[in-house]
Design a protein around this motif. Structure first.
Motif, PDB file in Angstrom:
ATOM      1  N   PHE A 116       0.810  -1.370  -0.020  1.00  0.00           N
ATOM      2  CA  PHE A 116      -0.029   0.029  -0.008  1.00  0.00           C
ATOM      3  C   PHE A 116       0.986   1.191   0.265  1.00  0.00           C
ATOM      4  CE2 PHE A 116      -2.350   3.111   2.372  1.00  0.00           C
ATOM      5  CZ  PHE A 116      -3.420   3.455   1.706  1.00  0.00           C
ATOM      6  N   ILE A 117       1.849   1.281   0.701  1.00  0.00           N
ATOM      7  CA  ILE A 117       2.562   2.455   0.973  1.00  0.00           C
ATOM      8  C   ILE A 117       3.437   2.549  -0.361  1.00  0.00           C
ATOM      9  CG2 ILE A 117       4.953   3.462   2.298  1.00  0.00           C
ATOM     10  CD1 ILE A 117       3.805   1.848   4.635  1.00  0.00           C
ATOM     11  N   LEU A 118       3.856   1.588  -0.903  1.00  0.00           N
ATOM     12  CA  LEU A 118       4.661   1.705  -2.171  1.00  0.00           C
ATOM     13  C   LEU A 118       4.116   2.051  -3.366  1.00  0.00           C
ATOM     14  CD1 LEU A 118       7.045  -1.625  -1.775  1.00  0.00           C
ATOM     15  CD2 LEU A 118       7.763   0.623  -1.780  1.00  0.00           C
ATOM     16  N   ARG A 119       2.611   1.704  -3.302  1.00  0.00           N
ATOM     17  CA  ARG A 119       1.645   2.348  -4.224  1.00  0.00           C
ATOM     18  C   ARG A 119       1.647   3.884  -4.019  1.00  0.00           C
ATOM     19  NH1 ARG A 119      -2.319  -2.717  -3.997  1.00  0.00           N
ATOM     20  NH2 ARG A 119      -1.439  -3.764  -6.071  1.00  0.00           N
ATOM     21  N   ILE A 120       1.239   4.124  -2.940  1.00  0.00           N
ATOM     22  CA  ILE A 120       1.014   5.475  -2.652  1.00  0.00           C
ATOM     23  C   ILE A 120       2.262   6.321  -3.097  1.00  0.00           C
ATOM     24  CG2 ILE A 120       0.837   7.497  -0.516  1.00  0.00           C
ATOM     25  CD1 ILE A 120      -0.793   5.394   0.474  1.00  0.00           C
ATOM     26  N   MET A 121       3.558   5.977  -2.797  1.00  0.00           N
ATOM     27  CA  MET A 121       4.825   6.592  -3.176  1.00  0.00           C
ATOM     28  C   MET A 121       5.043   6.527  -4.878  1.00  0.00           C
ATOM     29  SD  MET A 121       7.216   5.618  -0.144  1.00  0.00           S
ATOM     30  CE  MET A 121       8.795   6.368  -0.741  1.00  0.00           C
ATOM     31  N   ASN A 122       4.337   5.595  -5.349  1.00  0.00           N
ATOM     32  CA  ASN A 122       4.254   5.562  -6.825  1.00  0.00           C
ATOM     33  C   ASN A 122       5.572   4.821  -7.247  1.00  0.00           C
ATOM     34  OD1 ASN A 122       3.293   5.274  -9.588  1.00  0.00           O
ATOM     35  ND2 ASN A 122       4.172   7.439  -9.984  1.00  0.00           N
ATOM     36  N   ILE A 123       6.108   3.822  -6.475  1.00  0.00           N
ATOM     37  CA  ILE A 123       7.477   3.187  -6.827  1.00  0.00           C
ATOM     38  C   ILE A 123       7.082   2.260  -7.885  1.00  0.00           C
ATOM     39  CG2 ILE A 123       9.246   1.626  -5.923  1.00  0.00           C
ATOM     40  CD1 ILE A 123       8.706   4.453  -4.532  1.00  0.00           C
ATOM     41  N   GLN A 124       7.929   2.441  -8.890  1.00  0.00           N
ATOM     42  CA  GLN A 124       7.839   1.767 -10.095  1.00  0.00           C
ATOM     43  C   GLN A 124       8.947   0.796 -10.426  1.00  0.00           C
ATOM     44  OE1 GLN A 124       5.116   2.057 -12.513  1.00  0.00           O
ATOM     45  NE2 GLN A 124       4.311   2.950 -10.739  1.00  0.00           N
ATOM     46  N   ASP A 125      10.113   0.915  -9.757  1.00  0.00           N
ATOM     47  CA  ASP A 125      11.498   0.268  -9.893  1.00  0.00           C
ATOM     48  C   ASP A 125      11.675  -0.841  -8.839  1.00  0.00           C
ATOM     49  OD1 ASP A 125      12.023   1.710 -12.369  1.00  0.00           O
ATOM     50  OD2 ASP A 125      12.344   3.415 -11.054  1.00  0.00           O
ATOM     51  N   PHE A 126      11.943  -1.980  -9.168  1.00  0.00           N
ATOM     52  CA  PHE A 126      12.223  -3.076  -8.397  1.00  0.00           C
ATOM     53  C   PHE A 126      13.220  -3.953  -8.620  1.00  0.00           C
ATOM     54  CE2 PHE A 126       7.766  -2.057  -7.675  1.00  0.00           C
ATOM     55  CZ  PHE A 126       7.615  -1.882  -6.287  1.00  0.00           C
ATOM     56  N   LEU A 127      14.180  -4.461  -7.779  1.00  0.00           N
ATOM     57  CA  LEU A 127      15.265  -5.196  -8.175  1.00  0.00           C
ATOM     58  C   LEU A 127      15.392  -6.569  -7.392  1.00  0.00           C
ATOM     59  CD1 LEU A 127      18.103  -5.139  -9.595  1.00  0.00           C
ATOM     60  CD2 LEU A 127      18.985  -4.293  -7.263  1.00  0.00           C
ATOM     61  N   TRP A 128      15.443  -7.666  -8.126  1.00  0.00           N
ATOM     62  CA  TRP A 128      15.581  -8.896  -7.438  1.00  0.00           C
ATOM     63  C   TRP A 128      17.010  -9.512  -7.590  1.00  0.00           C
ATOM     64  CZ3 TRP A 128      17.042 -13.777  -9.644  1.00  0.00           C
ATOM     65  CH2 TRP A 128      16.947 -14.927  -8.821  1.00  0.00           C
ATOM     66  N   LEU A 129      17.564 -10.083  -6.410  1.00  0.00           N
ATOM     67  CA  LEU A 129      18.651 -10.800  -6.608  1.00  0.00           C
ATOM     68  C   LEU A 129      18.728 -11.990  -6.064  1.00  0.00           C
ATOM     69  CD1 LEU A 129      19.762  -7.311  -5.033  1.00  0.00           C
ATOM     70  CD2 LEU A 129      21.193  -8.375  -6.667  1.00  0.00           C
ATOM     71  N   LYS A 130      19.446 -12.965  -6.580  1.00  0.00           N
ATOM     72  CA  LYS A 130      19.428 -14.295  -6.446  1.00  0.00           C
ATOM     73  C   LYS A 130      20.125 -14.627  -5.071  1.00  0.00           C
ATOM     74  CE  LYS A 130      20.762 -18.832  -8.317  1.00  0.00           C
ATOM     75  NZ  LYS A 130      21.510 -19.481  -9.107  1.00  0.00           N
ATOM     76  N   SER A 131      19.770 -15.536  -4.265  1.00  0.00           N
ATOM     77  CA  SER A 131      20.781 -15.801  -3.149  1.00  0.00           C
ATOM     78  C   SER A 131      20.922 -17.521  -3.240  1.00  0.00           C
ATOM     79  CB  SER A 131      19.873 -15.909  -1.758  1.00  0.00           C
ATOM     80  OG  SER A 131      20.640 -16.433  -0.767  1.00  0.00           O
ATOM     81  N   ASP A 132      22.234 -17.787  -3.125  1.00  0.00           N
ATOM     82  CA  ASP A 132      22.418 -19.418  -3.395  1.00  0.00           C
ATOM     83  C   ASP A 132      22.447 -20.046  -1.884  1.00  0.00           C
ATOM     84  OD1 ASP A 132      23.161 -19.099  -6.102  1.00  0.00           O
ATOM     85  OD2 ASP A 132      25.184 -18.433  -5.643  1.00  0.00           O
ATOM     86  N   HIS A 133      22.035 -19.209  -0.906  1.00  0.00           N
ATOM     87  CA  HIS A 133      21.930 -19.843   0.314  1.00  0.00           C
ATOM     88  C   HIS A 133      20.323 -20.024   0.458  1.00  0.00           C
ATOM     89  CE1 HIS A 133      26.085 -18.543   0.628  1.00  0.00           C
ATOM     90  NE2 HIS A 133      26.263 -19.364   1.638  1.00  0.00           N
ATOM     91  N   LYS A 134      20.022 -20.898   1.402  1.00  0.00           N
ATOM     92  CA  LYS A 134      18.461 -21.161   1.501  1.00  0.00           C
ATOM     93  C   LYS A 134      18.138 -20.008   2.587  1.00  0.00           C
ATOM     94  CE  LYS A 134      15.382 -24.460   3.186  1.00  0.00           C
ATOM     95  NZ  LYS A 134      14.753 -24.973   4.564  1.00  0.00           N
ATOM     96  N   LEU A 135      16.918 -19.299   2.227  1.00  0.00           N
ATOM     97  CA  LEU A 135      16.501 -18.440   2.963  1.00  0.00           C
ATOM     98  C   LEU A 135      15.687 -18.923   4.212  1.00  0.00           C
ATOM     99  CD1 LEU A 135      14.809 -16.120   0.291  1.00  0.00           C
ATOM    100  CD2 LEU A 135      17.072 -16.123   0.978  1.00  0.00           C
ATOM    101  N   GLU A 136      15.964 -18.470   5.421  1.00  0.00           N
ATOM    102  CA  GLU A 136      15.566 -18.817   6.483  1.00  0.00           C
ATOM    103  C   GLU A 136      14.463 -17.889   7.214  1.00  0.00           C
ATOM    104  OE1 GLU A 136      18.433 -20.245   9.298  1.00  0.00           O
ATOM    105  OE2 GLU A 136      19.263 -21.536   7.874  1.00  0.00           O
TER     106      GLU A 136
END
Length: 136
Positions: A116-136
């Motif tokens: 909701f906050i990101l929409r209000i701020m009109n954020i359009q850019d997002f970055l995904w980064l891969k992790s080779d370690h299992k997320l806990e």
């Protein structure tokens, strides 16, 4: 012409860079903190940097909302190097293979109220980064 929204973001970015980030980094990366610590290397200086950031685990990696757009130094550093790290919930995750996400995909990874906050701020850019370690 710079929009009012962009002027507001620039003011917030300045306040964060020279004040709030120094406080936030004290509790970022901790188990119950909403903030992680992004670790990256300066593309010109070779200096190591750490800054607080909000991330969301997603598909064997993390999504970062680029709240100040793609013109910030840390984004340029990460894209050039192709690697960085995140300290999230007390654990260090080396990250690689950065990919820019479409706005709808990036937004969908965040739960409410963050979405909701990101929409209000009109954020359009997002970055995904891969992790080779299992997320806990």
């Amino acid at each position: 012409m710079v929009s009012m929204q962009q002027k507001f973001r620039n003011i917030i970015r300045f306040l964060n860079k020279y004040g709030l980030n120094k406080l936030t980094i004290l509790f970022a990366g901790k188990k119950h903190s909403p903030f992680a610590i992004l670790l990256h290397t300066g593309r010109k200086s070779g200096k190591q940097y750490a800054l607080p950031i909000i991330v969301q685990p997603h598909k064997d990696g993390f999504v970062i909302a680029l709240t100040y757009g793609k013109e910030v130094d840390w984004f340029k550093n990460v894209m050039l190097a192709g690697v960085c790290g995140v300290i999230w919930k007390t654990r260090n995750y080396p990250l690689n293979d950065p990919k820019i996400l479409l706005p709808a995909e990036g937004l969908s990874t965040f739960p409410n109220p963050e979405r909701f906050i990101l929409r209000i701020m009109n954020i359009q850019d997002f970055l995904w980064l891969k992790s080779d370690h299992k997320l806990e």
